[in-house]
Design a protein around this motif. Structure first.
Motif, PDB file in Angstrom:
ATOM      1  N   ASN A  52     -14.050   3.144  31.557  1.00 45.22           N
ATOM      2  CA  ASN A  52     -12.968   3.789  30.812  1.00 45.22           C
ATOM      3  C   ASN A  52     -11.766   2.846  30.726  1.00 45.22           C
ATOM      4  OD1 ASN A  52     -14.598   6.010  30.689  1.00 45.22           O
ATOM      5  ND2 ASN A  52     -13.348   7.307  31.980  1.00 45.22           N
ATOM      6  N   PRO A  53     -11.749   1.924  29.767  1.00 48.37           N
ATOM      7  CA  PRO A  53     -10.702   0.894  29.739  1.00 48.37           C
ATOM      8  C   PRO A  53      -9.292   1.436  29.535  1.00 48.37           C
ATOM      9  CG  PRO A  53     -12.042   0.826  27.744  1.00 48.37           C
ATOM     10  CD  PRO A  53     -12.729   1.750  28.684  1.00 48.37           C
ATOM     11  N   SER A  54      -9.142   2.614  28.921  1.00 51.31           N
ATOM     12  CA  SER A  54      -7.797   3.160  28.701  1.00 51.31           C
ATOM     13  C   SER A  54      -7.265   3.900  29.918  1.00 51.31           C
ATOM     14  CB  SER A  54      -7.804   4.124  27.504  1.00 51.31           C
ATOM     15  OG  SER A  54      -8.197   3.457  26.334  1.00 51.31           O
ATOM     16  N   GLU A  55      -8.160   4.321  30.794  1.00 54.32           N
ATOM     17  CA  GLU A  55      -7.760   5.114  31.966  1.00 54.32           C
ATOM     18  C   GLU A  55      -7.493   4.180  33.139  1.00 54.32           C
ATOM     19  OE1 GLU A  55      -9.508   8.620  34.896  1.00 54.32           O
ATOM     20  OE2 GLU A  55     -10.580   8.145  33.050  1.00 54.32           O
ATOM     21  N   THR A  56      -6.278   3.673  33.228  1.00 55.39           N
ATOM     22  CA  THR A  56      -5.918   2.771  34.323  1.00 55.39           C
ATOM     23  C   THR A  56      -4.697   3.324  35.060  1.00 55.39           C
ATOM     24  OG1 THR A  56      -4.590   1.465  32.771  1.00 55.39           O
ATOM     25  CG2 THR A  56      -6.826   0.692  33.203  1.00 55.39           C
ATOM     26  N   ALA A 476     -16.445  -3.862  21.628  1.00 54.06           N
ATOM     27  CA  ALA A 476     -16.686  -4.236  23.024  1.00 54.06           C
ATOM     28  C   ALA A 476     -15.498  -4.967  23.626  1.00 54.06           C
ATOM     29  CB  ALA A 476     -17.938  -5.105  23.122  1.00 54.06           C
ATOM     30  N   SER A 477     -14.672  -5.594  22.784  1.00 53.31           N
ATOM     31  CA  SER A 477     -13.470  -6.270  23.262  1.00 53.31           C
ATOM     32  C   SER A 477     -12.313  -5.287  23.428  1.00 53.31           C
ATOM     33  CB  SER A 477     -13.087  -7.383  22.289  1.00 53.31           C
ATOM     34  OG  SER A 477     -11.849  -7.953  22.631  1.00 53.31           O
ATOM     35  N   VAL A 478     -12.087  -4.446  22.395  1.00 57.53           N
ATOM     36  CA  VAL A 478     -10.959  -3.510  22.429  1.00 57.53           C
ATOM     37  C   VAL A 478     -11.219  -2.373  23.413  1.00 57.53           C
ATOM     38  CG1 VAL A 478      -9.596  -1.900  21.038  1.00 57.53           C
ATOM     39  CG2 VAL A 478     -10.317  -4.077  20.065  1.00 57.53           C
ATOM     40  N   TRP A 479     -12.453  -1.862  23.432  1.00 58.31           N
ATOM     41  CA  TRP A 479     -12.788  -0.705  24.271  1.00 58.31           C
ATOM     42  C   TRP A 479     -13.743  -1.080  25.392  1.00 58.31           C
ATOM     43  CZ3 TRP A 479      -9.542   3.052  23.454  1.00 58.31           C
ATOM     44  CH2 TRP A 479      -8.979   3.197  22.184  1.00 58.31           C
ATOM     45  N   ALA A 545     -23.763   6.056  22.003  1.00 60.66           N
ATOM     46  CA  ALA A 545     -24.972   5.252  22.163  1.00 60.66           C
ATOM     47  C   ALA A 545     -24.747   3.890  22.807  1.00 60.66           C
ATOM     48  CB  ALA A 545     -25.635   5.052  20.793  1.00 60.66           C
ATOM     49  N   ARG A 546     -23.551   3.306  22.657  1.00 62.89           N
ATOM     50  CA  ARG A 546     -23.352   1.931  23.133  1.00 62.89           C
ATOM     51  C   ARG A 546     -22.352   1.806  24.272  1.00 62.89           C
ATOM     52  NH1 ARG A 546     -25.541  -1.677  19.390  1.00 62.89           N
ATOM     53  NH2 ARG A 546     -25.458  -3.085  21.158  1.00 62.89           N
ATOM     54  N   SER A 547     -21.708   2.894  24.670  1.00 63.54           N
ATOM     55  CA  SER A 547     -20.719   2.802  25.751  1.00 63.54           C
ATOM     56  C   SER A 547     -20.993   3.866  26.805  1.00 63.54           C
ATOM     57  CB  SER A 547     -19.295   2.974  25.201  1.00 63.54           C
ATOM     58  OG  SER A 547     -19.030   4.341  24.953  1.00 63.54           O
ATOM     59  N   ASP A 548     -20.341   3.719  27.935  1.00 63.40           N
ATOM     60  CA  ASP A 548     -20.451   4.703  29.025  1.00 63.40           C
ATOM     61  C   ASP A 548     -19.114   5.395  29.263  1.00 63.40           C
ATOM     62  OD1 ASP A 548     -23.203   4.191  29.770  1.00 63.40           O
ATOM     63  OD2 ASP A 548     -22.518   2.251  30.526  1.00 63.40           O
ATOM     64  N   MET A 549     -18.274   5.457  28.231  1.00 66.95           N
ATOM     65  CA  MET A 549     -16.977   6.112  28.373  1.00 66.95           C
ATOM     66  C   MET A 549     -17.172   7.613  28.604  1.00 66.95           C
ATOM     67  SD  MET A 549     -14.516   4.210  25.553  1.00 66.95           S
ATOM     68  CE  MET A 549     -15.672   3.998  24.223  1.00 66.95           C
ATOM     69  N   SER A 550     -16.260   8.194  29.381  1.00 66.85           N
ATOM     70  CA  SER A 550     -16.357   9.623  29.684  1.00 66.85           C
ATOM     71  C   SER A 550     -14.975  10.135  30.079  1.00 66.85           C
ATOM     72  CB  SER A 550     -17.359   9.865  30.823  1.00 66.85           C
ATOM     73  OG  SER A 550     -16.936   9.189  32.004  1.00 66.85           O
ATOM     74  N   GLY A 551     -14.849  11.445  30.170  1.00 66.97           N
ATOM     75  CA  GLY A 551     -13.579  12.044  30.579  1.00 66.97           C
ATOM     76  C   GLY A 551     -12.688  12.349  29.395  1.00 66.97           C
TER      77      GLY A 551
END
Length: 595
Positions: A52-56, A476-479, A545-551
């Motif tokens: 989760n790249p935005s959740e920091t 893949a770079s931004v997210w 399909a291509r990411s494991d983002m969640s929440g």
């Protein structure tokens, strides 16, 4: 003439300030020379779930300990927008000073702190630091799942020792690697108090790599041979699409010109006996101004501004401003350039609105200023509220919000108004090669596939097919955590996108006019911009399909900000499509003689 000089002066000012901005951004990188024993700045940035790249979150939001009170580092606007919150790290890595198992601090973790660390480890939390402006990554711990099917039996461990290996060349830091010790672990599996001793070690090694090339390590990953092959395959695929489409369009134009040549070289008697058909039949309606012309002019103004913004961003990228981990440079450039190019939006919208014989240019200017910023502001307010609720670093501090508001109030709005006044005073007239009749012709019944939505689907598919391979790397770079540095290839793909969008819009506009449907203004804009809708459709595919983002937070950030980006693409490509269609329609009607 005065209006033109004002706009030219404004554009020169934009370029000058951009150059200054790029120099400023470039000079922010560390260029320190050190002596033996000198302290080298090490900042802890953030922690968060890897997927989760935005959740920091701030580094010390987790119960780490430190001997000294952490000090916040002053950050630029772009760093804050990027979610960076740097504080002094608890480790001391003095220049050329090796250390072996140095104790950072000792702490007895309470049950709540153990649960907090365990939750972080279970979500694959990583940490990020900066040492002499070089990034350091690492995971907080690991989950042992081998031979255990029940999640309640999993073992959770926290790494308590970090080994820093630092490469130097004379008096400069060149590279740093951080490795966690898999044998120095703290068991967090049970809800009980645990004593932990955080330690670290440092090893310095000499290297011949010059200081100027120390960032190449981070850009190599996107320049690996197999990645470059995929990028070039993407470009070749796109070029074939462009060639086919160009041939298709050239065939249409040749057919039109050939038919015109045959039709208008007959003698007058034969021409009088023939009834006009096709696109020539509607020559008295084709330049009839569109409905909602204020909204149409505002959309063109916003699209032109976003197109200019994109071109300037590419210029800065190609001259090397956005090198890897140049914290916040892209966000700073986006804010500054958008503010400085608002005059272009005001000039374009107001000038075109007055050409369409609009009278309420003030309302048109307000609409232009809010057409893109309005949805963006609403999205930001919602997402910033979500980030505040999560106590994440993505939540902007009040001071930063005030700075952005001041930029909007003192730079963006005045330039928008000045551009609008210049556009209104330009006194330009709409160049229509044929006269418009007093009453519009009735459009004949058309099959369903000639409707707006089917045409948009056809128009958006080809440009999207030309860019979808490159889209994965950008997402893949931004997210994600992939680094993207091949801006030259991205620029080629962008040019191909513009060409395909213009060509397909022209082709569909010709078919529309040939079917005696003269309401092509909005259709050409919607068809050109429909690629933005396809990109948003790709967002759904990428997320599931291509990411494991969640929440909830990550999902809302992804779909919220991607909606704004795709809306921006819609406006920009819609403008490109309409401009191409307008050029084509003017050309074909100028080439015939209409009574």
């Amino acid at each position: 003439m005065e209006a033109k000089k004002m706009m030219e002066g404004g554009l020169y000012a934009v370029v000058l300030i951009l150059l200054c901005t790029s120099i400023q951004v470039r000079s922010d990188g560390s260029d320190h020379k050190y002596k033996v024993g000198d302290p080298v700045p090490l900042y802890a940035n953030k922690v968060g779930p890897f997927h989760n790249p935005s959740e920091t979150y701030r580094f010390f939001d987790l119960p780490f300990c430190s001997r000294a009170k952490p000090k916040d580092k002053k950050e630029a606007l772009g760093e804050v927008l990027n979610g960076d919150r740097l504080v002094s790290a608890p480790y001391k890595l003095d220049f050329l000073q090796d250390k072996d198992s140095e104790i950072v601090c000792e702490k007895k973790l309470s049950e709540e702190e153990v649960a907090q660390f365990r939750s972080a480890v279970s979500k694959d939390y990583y940490f990020q630091m900066y040492y002499d402006d070089l990034p350091i990554w690492g995971f907080l711990g690991k989950v042992e799942k081998e031979g255990k099917s029940d999640p309640s039996e999993y073992k959770y461990y926290l790494y308590k020792h970090i080994h820093f290996e630092i490469l130097y060349n004379k008096d400069r830091v060149i590279e740093i690697n951080a490795q966690t010790d898999p044998n120095a672990l703290v068991d967090l599996s049970e809800d009980k108090e645990v004593g932990v001793e955080f330690t670290y070690s440092v090893k310095w090694k000499e290297t011949n790599t010059p200081f100027e090339r120390r960032m190449e390590k981070y850009s190599k990953s996107s320049s690996l041979p197999h990645h470059l092959e995929i990028h070039w395959f993407s470009i070749i695929n796109s070029c074939v699409t462009v060639l086919l489409l160009t041939g298709f369009l050239a065939t249409i134009l040749m057919r039109v010109l050939k038919n015109d040549f045959v039709k208008y070289t007959h003698d007058e008697e034969t021409a009088d006996d023939q009834e006009e058909t096709g696109w020539k039949y509607i020559h008295g309606d084709v330049f009839r101004y569109p409905k909602y012309k204020s909204l149409f002019a505002a959309a063109l103004g916003s699209g032109t501004q976003l197109f200019t913004l994109t071109i300037f961003i590419f210029i800065l990228a190609l001259v090397g401003v956005f090198y890897p981990y140049n914290r916040g440079a892209l966000f700073t450039a986006l804010v500054v350039i958008y503010a400085l190019t608002s005059g272009i939006a005001g000039y374009t919208a107001s000038s075109f609105y007055c050409q369409l014989e609009g009278t309420n240019w003030v309302r048109n200017l307000l609409l232009t200023g809010s057409l893109f910023c309005g949805p963006l502001l609403l999205t930001f307010c919602f997402l910033n509220t979500v980030a505040i609720a999560y106590n994440a670093t993505a939540a902007l501090p009040f001071g930063t919000i005030v700075v952005i508001f001041l930029i909007w109030a003192l730079v963006t709005s005045p330039l928008l108004v000045l551009g609008g006044i210049a556009g209104k005073n330009s006194k330009a007239e709409f160049q229509a090669p044929v006269r418009t009749t007093k009453y519009p012709r009735e459009i004949p019944p058309l099959p369903w596939y000639r409707g707006t939505l089917p045409q948009m689907a056809m128009a958006g598919f080809l440009p999207f097919s030309a860019i979808y391979i490159e889209l994965y790397y950008i997402f893949a770079s931004v997210w994600g955590h992939r680094i993207y540095t091949i801006y030259s290839i991205l620029f080629i793909v962008f040019i191909i996108l513009l060409i395909v969008t213009a060509f397909i819009t022209v082709a569909l506009t010709y078919f529309q006019l040939a079917a005696e449907d003269h309401e092509w203004w909005w259709r050409s804009f919607l068809c050109g911009g429909s690629t933005g809708l396809f990109i948003y459709g790709y967002c759904l595919y990428y997320y599931y399909a291509r990411s494991d983002m969640s929440g909830f937070m990550q999902t809302s950030f992804f779909f919220g900000y991607m909606a704004c980006i795709c809306y921006g693409f819609f406006l920009m490509l819609g403008t490109v499509g309409f401009r191409a269609a307008l050029f084509f329609v003017r050309h074909i009607y100028r080439s015939i003689k209409c009574e």
